[in-house]
Design a protein around this motif. Structure first.
Motif, PDB file in Angstrom:
ATOM      1  N   GLY A  20      30.828  11.472   1.468  1.00  0.00           N
ATOM      2  CA  GLY A  20      32.215  11.194   2.105  1.00  0.00           C
ATOM      3  C   GLY A  20      31.998  10.560   3.001  1.00  0.00           C
ATOM      4  O   GLY A  20      31.077  11.376   4.091  1.00  0.00           O
ATOM      5  N   VAL A  21      32.719   9.526   3.620  1.00  0.00           N
ATOM      6  CA  VAL A  21      32.537   8.869   4.965  1.00  0.00           C
ATOM      7  C   VAL A  21      34.070   8.818   5.372  1.00  0.00           C
ATOM      8  O   VAL A  21      34.866   8.586   4.529  1.00  0.00           O
ATOM      9  N   GLY A  22      34.079   8.540   6.651  1.00  0.00           N
ATOM     10  CA  GLY A  22      35.346   8.483   7.521  1.00  0.00           C
ATOM     11  C   GLY A  22      35.107   7.529   8.515  1.00  0.00           C
ATOM     12  O   GLY A  22      34.048   7.369   9.161  1.00  0.00           O
TER      13      GLY A  22
ATOM     14  N   LEU B 152      37.915  -0.068   5.504  1.00  0.00           N
ATOM     15  CA  LEU B 152      37.265   0.256   3.991  1.00  0.00           C
ATOM     16  C   LEU B 152      36.316  -0.256   3.441  1.00  0.00           C
ATOM     17  O   LEU B 152      35.364   0.211   2.995  1.00  0.00           O
ATOM     18  N   ARG B 153      36.158  -1.798   3.901  1.00  0.00           N
ATOM     19  CA  ARG B 153      34.502  -2.390   3.700  1.00  0.00           C
ATOM     20  C   ARG B 153      33.518  -1.682   4.164  1.00  0.00           C
ATOM     21  O   ARG B 153      32.611  -1.537   3.473  1.00  0.00           O
ATOM     22  N   GLU B 154      33.808  -1.393   5.496  1.00  0.00           N
ATOM     23  CA  GLU B 154      32.678  -0.636   6.045  1.00  0.00           C
ATOM     24  C   GLU B 154      32.107   0.523   5.500  1.00  0.00           C
ATOM     25  O   GLU B 154      31.115   0.980   5.340  1.00  0.00           O
ATOM     26  N   LEU B 155      33.352   1.395   5.186  1.00  0.00           N
ATOM     27  CA  LEU B 155      32.983   2.736   4.372  1.00  0.00           C
ATOM     28  C   LEU B 155      32.377   2.500   2.894  1.00  0.00           C
ATOM     29  O   LEU B 155      31.332   3.390   2.751  1.00  0.00           O
ATOM     30  N   LEU B 156      32.823   1.460   2.391  1.00  0.00           N
ATOM     31  CA  LEU B 156      32.344   1.190   0.989  1.00  0.00           C
ATOM     32  C   LEU B 156      30.796   0.996   1.348  1.00  0.00           C
ATOM     33  O   LEU B 156      29.782   1.313   0.372  1.00  0.00           O
ATOM     34  N   ALA B 157      30.504   0.102   2.213  1.00  0.00           N
ATOM     35  CA  ALA B 157      29.212  -0.347   2.326  1.00  0.00           C
ATOM     36  C   ALA B 157      28.151   0.934   3.027  1.00  0.00           C
ATOM     37  O   ALA B 157      27.007   0.901   2.426  1.00  0.00           O
TER      38      ALA B 157
ATOM     39  N   SER C 193      30.229  -2.849  -2.230  1.00  0.00           N
ATOM     40  CA  SER C 193      30.791  -3.751  -1.938  1.00  0.00           C
ATOM     41  C   SER C 193      32.372  -3.909  -2.085  1.00  0.00           C
ATOM     42  O   SER C 193      32.533  -3.440  -3.121  1.00  0.00           O
ATOM     43  N   ILE C 194      33.160  -4.381  -1.383  1.00  0.00           N
ATOM     44  CA  ILE C 194      34.547  -4.217  -1.646  1.00  0.00           C
ATOM     45  C   ILE C 194      34.910  -5.204  -2.660  1.00  0.00           C
ATOM     46  O   ILE C 194      35.977  -4.942  -3.296  1.00  0.00           O
ATOM     47  N   THR C 195      33.904  -6.100  -2.821  1.00  0.00           N
ATOM     48  CA  THR C 195      34.316  -7.125  -3.933  1.00  0.00           C
ATOM     49  C   THR C 195      34.090  -6.575  -5.305  1.00  0.00           C
ATOM     50  O   THR C 195      34.576  -6.999  -6.172  1.00  0.00           O
TER      51      THR C 195
END
Length: 198
Positions: free
Chosen positions: A117-119, A180-185, A190-192
């Motif tokens: 989990g990241v925030g 969101l892109r950073e958290l996914l990374a 990847s957000i893609t």
């Protein structure tokens, strides 16, 4: 992989779908007031992050989704934290105080992915235009400001009353796509990968 949005916010859903991500919506049953009561005196950014995390974790217990985003927003002006006003009287009072002034909108994000989990928190300084009593009454009558942090939106009836923003514009609509892109990374994604139909 499908993203689950732990929020009933139409603004957050619109931000995601506009970016090619069609989430499944599962609303959490988190007692926000209880969480906030335990954080009296805490900075707004800590509160929104705690609420976002609580929402995401509550939905994780309700479903079997492997990727869940929870969010929460609060507006801080003059050292006072302003959540949703809920009533026309409170909205009118807040908008009257906010007119011609600025404050900071904080939006907490908590992403749950398999085994992690990241925030993070996005923020933007919002400059509210001077508003006449007639404009405030008309805006309150739309019902829009009753259910949003700080009593305003930028992507609806409230848009004409926001002079400018400094900071993350996405967070003001309830969900920051760059964050969101950073958290996914951080989770190795990847957000893609979330783009629907691509």
């Amino acid at each position: 992989m499908k993203l689950c949005l732990a929020s009933a916010s139409p603004g957050r859903y619109k931000v995601l779908t506009g970016a090619g991500i069609v989430p499944e919506v599962v609303v959490s049953e988190v007692d926000e007031d209880a969480i906030m009561a335990g954080m009296v005196g805490a900075p707004a950014r800590d509160i929104v992050l705690a609420l976002a995390r609580a929402k995401a974790e509550a939905v994780a217990q309700q479903t079997d989704h492997s990727l869940i985003i929870g969010c929460d927003s609060m507006f801080e002006m003059g050292g006072e934290i302003l959540g949703k006003p809920h009533t026309p009287e409170v909205a009118r009072e807040r908008l009257t105080a906010m007119a011609g002034r600025s404050g900071v909108l904080y939006t907490g994000h908590w992403l749950i992915a398999p085994e992690t989990g990241v925030g993070g928190v996005s923020e933007a300084t919002v400059h509210v235009a001077p508003m006449s009593a007639r404009e405030i009454d008309a805006y309150v009558a739309t019902g829009e400001p009753l259910h949003v942090a700080g009593s305003f939106t930028i992507d609806g009836f409230g848009g004409p009353f926001i002079d400018r923003l400094e900071g993350d514009p996405h967070g003001v609509t309830g969900l920051s796509l760059p964050l969101l892109r950073e958290l996914l990374a951080c989770t190795g994604r990847s957000i893609t990968e979330l783009w629907d139909g691509i």
